[in-house]
Scaffold this motif. Structure first.
Motif, PDB file in Angstrom:
ATOM      1  N   LEU A 230       0.850  -1.186   0.000  1.00 14.96           N
ATOM      2  CA  LEU A 230       0.000   0.000   0.000  1.00 14.96           C
ATOM      3  C   LEU A 230       0.886   1.236   0.000  1.00 14.96           C
ATOM      4  O   LEU A 230       1.811   1.325   0.800  1.00 14.96           O
ATOM      5  N   PRO A 231       0.622   2.195  -0.876  1.00 13.73           N
ATOM      6  CA  PRO A 231       1.494   3.366  -0.948  1.00 13.73           C
ATOM      7  C   PRO A 231       1.539   4.122   0.381  1.00 13.73           C
ATOM      8  O   PRO A 231       0.510   4.448   0.931  1.00 13.73           O
ATOM      9  N   ALA A 232       2.739   4.340   0.881  1.00 13.04           N
ATOM     10  CA  ALA A 232       2.989   5.152   2.079  1.00 13.04           C
ATOM     11  C   ALA A 232       2.326   4.626   3.336  1.00 13.04           C
ATOM     12  O   ALA A 232       2.259   5.312   4.331  1.00 13.04           O
ATOM     13  N   GLN A 233       1.803   3.398   3.312  1.00 12.04           N
ATOM     14  CA  GLN A 233       1.073   2.905   4.469  1.00 12.04           C
ATOM     15  C   GLN A 233       1.643   1.625   5.047  1.00 12.04           C
ATOM     16  O   GLN A 233       1.544   1.387   6.222  1.00 12.04           O
TER      17      GLN A 233
ATOM     18  N   GLN B  71      -3.913   2.438  -4.710  1.00 11.14           N
ATOM     19  CA  GLN B  71      -4.970   3.135  -3.979  1.00 11.14           C
ATOM     20  C   GLN B  71      -4.579   3.320  -2.517  1.00 11.14           C
ATOM     21  O   GLN B  71      -3.805   2.555  -1.973  1.00 11.14           O
ATOM     22  N   VAL B  72      -5.151   4.341  -1.920  1.00  9.29           N
ATOM     23  CA  VAL B  72      -5.061   4.562  -0.483  1.00  9.29           C
ATOM     24  C   VAL B  72      -6.487   4.450   0.037  1.00  9.29           C
ATOM     25  O   VAL B  72      -7.395   5.071  -0.512  1.00  9.29           O
TER      26      VAL B  72
ATOM     27  N   HIS C 259     -19.482  -2.926   7.358  1.00 13.41           N
ATOM     28  CA  HIS C 259     -19.317  -3.295   8.775  1.00 13.41           C
ATOM     29  C   HIS C 259     -19.368  -2.077   9.698  1.00 13.41           C
ATOM     30  O   HIS C 259     -18.482  -1.881  10.544  1.00 13.41           O
ATOM     31  N   ASP C 260     -20.375  -1.237   9.527  1.00  9.68           N
ATOM     32  CA  ASP C 260     -20.600  -0.065  10.382  1.00  9.68           C
ATOM     33  C   ASP C 260     -19.451   0.942  10.360  1.00  9.68           C
ATOM     34  O   ASP C 260     -19.235   1.680  11.328  1.00  9.68           O
ATOM     35  N   ARG C 261     -18.709   0.974   9.256  1.00  6.07           N
ATOM     36  CA  ARG C 261     -17.655   1.965   9.077  1.00  6.07           C
ATOM     37  C   ARG C 261     -17.778   2.560   7.683  1.00  6.07           C
ATOM     38  O   ARG C 261     -18.415   1.992   6.805  1.00  6.07           O
ATOM     39  N   TYR C 262     -17.124   3.692   7.493  1.00  3.56           N
ATOM     40  CA  TYR C 262     -17.108   4.355   6.191  1.00  3.56           C
ATOM     41  C   TYR C 262     -15.682   4.325   5.648  1.00  3.56           C
ATOM     42  O   TYR C 262     -14.718   4.524   6.401  1.00  3.56           O
ATOM     43  N   TYR C 263     -15.571   4.051   4.362  1.00  3.57           N
ATOM     44  CA  TYR C 263     -14.260   3.894   3.727  1.00  3.57           C
ATOM     45  C   TYR C 263     -14.123   4.879   2.579  1.00  3.57           C
ATOM     46  O   TYR C 263     -14.983   4.933   1.693  1.00  3.57           O
ATOM     47  N   LEU C 264     -13.035   5.639   2.592  1.00  5.61           N
ATOM     48  CA  LEU C 264     -12.716   6.577   1.522  1.00  5.61           C
ATOM     49  C   LEU C 264     -11.575   5.972   0.713  1.00  5.61           C
ATOM     50  O   LEU C 264     -10.506   5.685   1.259  1.00  5.61           O
ATOM     51  N   VAL C 265     -11.818   5.769  -0.584  1.00  2.00           N
ATOM     52  CA  VAL C 265     -10.824   5.182  -1.485  1.00  2.00           C
ATOM     53  C   VAL C 265     -10.313   6.281  -2.407  1.00  2.00           C
ATOM     54  O   VAL C 265     -11.096   6.941  -3.094  1.00  2.00           O
ATOM     55  N   LEU C 266      -8.995   6.472  -2.407  1.00  2.00           N
ATOM     56  CA  LEU C 266      -8.364   7.459  -3.282  1.00  2.00           C
ATOM     57  C   LEU C 266      -7.365   6.760  -4.190  1.00  2.00           C
ATOM     58  O   LEU C 266      -6.578   5.928  -3.725  1.00  2.00           O
TER      59      LEU C 266
ATOM     60  N   THR D 261      -9.485  -4.299   0.773  1.00  2.00           N
ATOM     61  CA  THR D 261      -9.274  -3.806  -0.585  1.00  2.00           C
ATOM     62  C   THR D 261     -10.582  -3.252  -1.132  1.00  2.00           C
ATOM     63  O   THR D 261     -11.667  -3.545  -0.605  1.00  2.00           O
ATOM     64  N   GLU D 262     -10.487  -2.486  -2.200  1.00  2.00           N
ATOM     65  CA  GLU D 262     -11.705  -1.948  -2.802  1.00  2.00           C
ATOM     66  C   GLU D 262     -12.583  -3.071  -3.358  1.00  2.00           C
ATOM     67  O   GLU D 262     -13.802  -2.960  -3.363  1.00  2.00           O
ATOM     68  N   HIS D 263     -11.965  -4.165  -3.790  1.00  2.65           N
ATOM     69  CA  HIS D 263     -12.750  -5.292  -4.301  1.00  2.65           C
ATOM     70  C   HIS D 263     -13.691  -5.833  -3.222  1.00  2.65           C
ATOM     71  O   HIS D 263     -14.853  -6.144  -3.490  1.00  2.65           O
ATOM     72  N   VAL D 264     -13.195  -5.941  -1.991  1.00  2.00           N
ATOM     73  CA  VAL D 264     -14.038  -6.399  -0.875  1.00  2.00           C
ATOM     74  C   VAL D 264     -15.159  -5.397  -0.624  1.00  2.00           C
ATOM     75  O   VAL D 264     -16.321  -5.779  -0.428  1.00  2.00           O
TER      76      VAL D 264
END
Length: 197
Positions: A67-70, A107-108, A139-146, A172-175
Motif C-alpha cells: 500500500l502506498p505510504a502505508q 490506492q489509499v 461493517h458499520d464503518r465508512y471507507y474513503l478510497v483514493l 481492498t476496494e474489491h471487498v
C-alpha cells in the motif's frame, strides 16, 4: 502488526511502515528471499497462533499487497492439513511450503468509525486533493478510497491529514465493492463537502 481471521483457513495481517522499519525491512525486501523476511514471516505465524490459534504446516499461499505510504497487507491461506505420517517426514525447516504472490496497490483506503469523522476529513483534504474519491459503507464503518495517481508530495500530505480523522484500512476496494454499500462512486470528497460541511 495487526492480524484478523478471514475464514477457517485464511488470515490477514496489516504491517505498517513502522513495523517494517523496526525490523530493518524495506518494501522492496518483501520480494527477496532473505533471512529477515523469513524471520518476519515466522513472527507473523507466531502472532497468528497466539491470538487466533491459527497453525500452519504444509502448503501455504501468501499474498502481499503493498500500500502506498502505508505498509502492507499480507493474506495467508493454508492448504491441506498434512496427516501425521506426512509430519513425520518433515524436518523443522520444511514445516511449510510458501507460494508467494506480490501485488502493488495504486490506492489509499482510509476507514472512519463515524460519518462525522469522514465529513471532517473531506473538508480538510478538499483543497489539497480536489473532488476525488469513492466512499463505501461496510461493517458499520465508512471507507474513503483514493487513487494514487497524483504527485507523491501531495499524496503524503493527504495521508497525513486523513490520519487525523481515520486510519488506514486493511480491506481492498474489491471487498468493499462486493460486500459493502457504495455511497459515492466518484467525486466523493466534493460531494461530502457540498452536502454536509
Amino acid at each position: 502488526m495487526r492480524v484478523e481471521r478471514l475464514s477457517r483457513d485464511k488470515i490477514r495481517f496489516f504491517l505498517s511502515m513502522d513495523d517494517l522499519m523496526d525490523r530493518g525491512i524495506e518494501k522492496e525486501d518483501m520480494w527477496r528471499d532473505i533471512p529477515k523476511v523469513h524471520e518476519l514471516f515466522n513472527d507473523m505465524m507466531d502472532q497468528a497462533y497466539q491470538e487466533l490459534g491459527f497453525e500452519i504446516s504444509g502448503p501455504v499461499a501468501v499474498e502481499v499487497f503493498a500500500l502506498p505510504a502505508q505498509g502492507m497487507v499480507v493474506v495467508v491461506t493454508r492448504g491441506r492439513v498434512p496427516s501425521p505420517s506426512d509430519l513425520d517426514e518433515l524436518d523443522g525447516d520444511d514445516m511449510y511450503e510458501l507460494e508467494v504472490t506480490l501485488e502493488e496497490s495504486d490506492q489509499v483506503i482510509f476507514q472512519f468509525d463515524d460519518f462525522e469523522h469522514l465529513v471532517q476529513a473531506a473538508g480538510s483534504v478538499r483543497s489539497l486533493l480536489g473532488p476525488l474519491g469513492r466512499v463505501y459503507a461496510y461493517h458499520d464503518r465508512y471507507y474513503l478510497v483514493l487513487d494514487t495517481d497524483m504527485e507523491n508530495e501531495t499524496l503524503q500530505k493527504g495521508i497525513a491529514v486523513l490520519s487525523e480523522f481515520g486510519e488506514v484500512a486493511t480491506v481492498t476496494e474489491h471487498v468493499l465493492q462486493e460486500y459493502g454499500k457504495t455511497i459515492w462512486d466518484q467525486g466523493a470528497v466534493e460531494e461530502i463537502v457540498r452536502y454536509f460541511a
